[in-house]
Design an enzyme around this catalytic site. Structure first.
Site, PDB file in Angstrom:
ATOM      1  CD1 TRP A  18     -18.667 110.477  -5.301  1.00 22.47           C
ATOM      2  CD2 TRP A  18     -19.249 109.530  -3.358  1.00 22.47           C
ATOM      3  NE1 TRP A  18     -20.025 110.628  -5.144  1.00 22.47           N
ATOM      4  CE2 TRP A  18     -20.405 110.057  -3.960  1.00 22.47           C
ATOM      5  CE3 TRP A  18     -19.371 108.884  -2.121  1.00 22.47           C
ATOM      6  CZ2 TRP A  18     -21.671 109.971  -3.372  1.00 22.47           C
ATOM      7  CZ3 TRP A  18     -20.639 108.775  -1.530  1.00 22.47           C
ATOM      8  CH2 TRP A  18     -21.769 109.323  -2.154  1.00 22.47           C
ATOM      9  CE  LYS A  19     -10.399 111.313  -8.494  1.00 25.37           C
ATOM     10  NZ  LYS A  19      -9.346 112.110  -9.083  1.00 25.37           N
TER      11      LYS A  19
ATOM     12  CG  HIS B 258      -8.568 106.596 -11.437  1.00 23.56           C
ATOM     13  ND1 HIS B 258      -7.557 107.411 -11.003  1.00 23.56           N
ATOM     14  CD2 HIS B 258      -9.590 107.411 -11.774  1.00 23.56           C
ATOM     15  CE1 HIS B 258      -7.960 108.669 -11.061  1.00 23.56           C
ATOM     16  NE2 HIS B 258      -9.198 108.687 -11.532  1.00 23.56           N
TER      17      HIS B 258
ATOM     18  CD  GLU C 153      -6.524 109.793  -8.346  1.00 25.01           C
ATOM     19  OE1 GLU C 153      -7.338 109.181  -7.634  1.00 25.01           O
ATOM     20  OE2 GLU C 153      -6.756 110.935  -8.808  1.00 25.01           O
TER      21      GLU C 153
ATOM     22  CD  GLU D 170     -10.601 109.879 -15.471  1.00 23.12           C
ATOM     23  OE1 GLU D 170     -11.474 110.632 -15.043  1.00 23.12           O
ATOM     24  OE2 GLU D 170      -9.904 109.178 -14.735  1.00 23.12           O
TER      25      GLU D 170
ATOM     26  N   GLY E  61      -7.978 116.684 -11.615  1.00 22.74           N
ATOM     27  CA  GLY E  61      -7.854 117.360 -10.321  1.00 22.74           C
ATOM     28  C   GLY E  61      -7.496 118.830 -10.406  1.00 22.74           C
TER      29      GLY E  61
ATOM     30  CB  SER F  74     -10.576 119.584 -14.529  1.00 21.63           C
ATOM     31  OG  SER F  74      -9.451 119.291 -13.733  1.00 21.63           O
TER      32      SER F  74
ATOM     33  N   GLY G  38     -14.640 113.629 -10.915  1.00 16.39           N
ATOM     34  CA  GLY G  38     -14.001 113.453  -9.608  1.00 16.39           C
ATOM     35  C   GLY G  38     -14.473 114.495  -8.611  1.00 16.39           C
TER      36      GLY G  38
HETATM   37  P1  PGA Z   1     -11.377 115.296 -11.418  1.00 17.75           P
HETATM   38  O1  PGA Z   1     -11.077 113.714 -11.352  1.00 17.75           O
HETATM   39  O2  PGA Z   1     -12.751 115.460 -11.987  1.00 17.75           O
HETATM   40  O3  PGA Z   1     -11.246 115.759 -10.018  1.00 17.75           O
HETATM   41  O4  PGA Z   1     -10.349 115.873 -12.341  1.00 17.75           O
HETATM   42  C1  PGA Z   1     -11.440 112.866 -12.392  1.00 17.75           C
HETATM   43  C2  PGA Z   1     -10.900 111.492 -12.104  1.00 17.75           C
HETATM   44  O5  PGA Z   1      -9.750 111.376 -11.656  1.00 17.75           O
HETATM   45  O6  PGA Z   1     -11.608 110.487 -12.314  1.00 17.75           O
END
Ligand code: PGA
Length: 259
Positions: free
Chosen positions: A7-8, A94, A96, A164, A170, A212, A233
């Protein structure tokens, strides 16, 4: 078939987190072929866990975890806290967080700690960009090697890798990875693990894809990509998309079974 919902930093209220969990719960209960793990922001761990209750294919997870049990770690979440909340899976490494400076060595410490406490680490690996010379394969190789450093080979199967590629995160289904390229990467990841341990261990390890994944591409990625599931995500906070992912994967696995 495993779907991990990342869910970030969403949603922004506890009420919405509860509502989203209720909606996802209904969807997952109708799709027994898949197991889903919800990884909400840490503040909502309690409410999401309570709302899930006892469902045999829906579980609570986390987005990150400290490698220390307790003490002077401002802002961090301990493995003991996760266990106390009933979260037995956590995303680790992750992109990020890697971007904010998390190193392969820190990620390795977190993975080892998770295994010590009986928490399954879902370890993100992935290259920033692709190059013609295939240097990106070296990036993945190093990430896998350092992730598994110091871990007994027999425990490798307790680690889940989530491939990923950062360039595919994203965006939208159209810009995600193709099933064919994913197939190659999934084989490559298993080849690297096999070199570090054995073919049997590599073949029984779970590899997920993230970047994505939406209703539109989930079926083809599952059918052609040779993965055990997805790390989702933005589509994981949209119940309609989430349902479409589960439905399309179900159809794809029925087609696969017929082949
Ligand atoms: P996303 O994110 O499905 O929005 O691309 C995946 C993730 O960063 O885990």
């Amino acid at each position: 078939m495993l779907i991990v919902a990342n869910w970030k930093m969403n949603p922004v209220t506890k009420k919405e987190a509860e509502t989203l969990t209720k909606e996802i719960k209904k969807i997952v209960q109708k799709n027994k072929n898949a197991t889903a793990i919800l990884c909400p922001p840490a503040l909502y761990t309690d409410i999401v866990g309570k709302t899930i209750g006892r469902v045999n294919n829906l579980f609570l997870g986390a987005q990150d975890m400290s490698w220390q049990e307790k003490g002077a770690r401002t802002g961090h979440i301990s493995p003991l806290m996760l266990k106390d909340m009933g979260a037995l899976h956590t995303i680790i490494g992750h992109s990020e967080l890697r971007e904010l400076g998390e190193s392969d060595e820190q990620i390795n410490k977190k993975i080892r700690t998770a295994l010590t406490y009986g928490i399954t680490p879902i370890v993100c690996i992935g290259e920033k960009e692709r190059d013609e010379n295939g240097f990106y394969l070296g990036v993945i190789h190093k990430q896998i090697e350092t992730a598994l450093e110091g871990i007994a080979k027999k425990d490798y199967t307790d680690v889940i890798f989530a491939y990923e590629p950062i360039w595919a995160i994203g965006k939208s289904a159209r810009e995600a990875m193709t099933p064919h390229d994913l197939y190659e990467m999934s084989l490559y990841i298993k080849k690297v693990v096999s070199e570090l341990s054995s073919k049997t261990i590599a073949m029984s390890m779970k590899v997920l894809y993230g970047g994505s994944v939406e209703g539109q591409n989930a079926g083809a990625l599952f059918e052609g990509g040779s993965v055990d599931g997805f790390l989702v995500g933005h589509a994981s906070i949209d119940p309609g998309e989430f349902e479409a992912i589960l439905k399309n994967v179900k159809e794809a696995s029925a087609r696969k079974a017929q082949d």
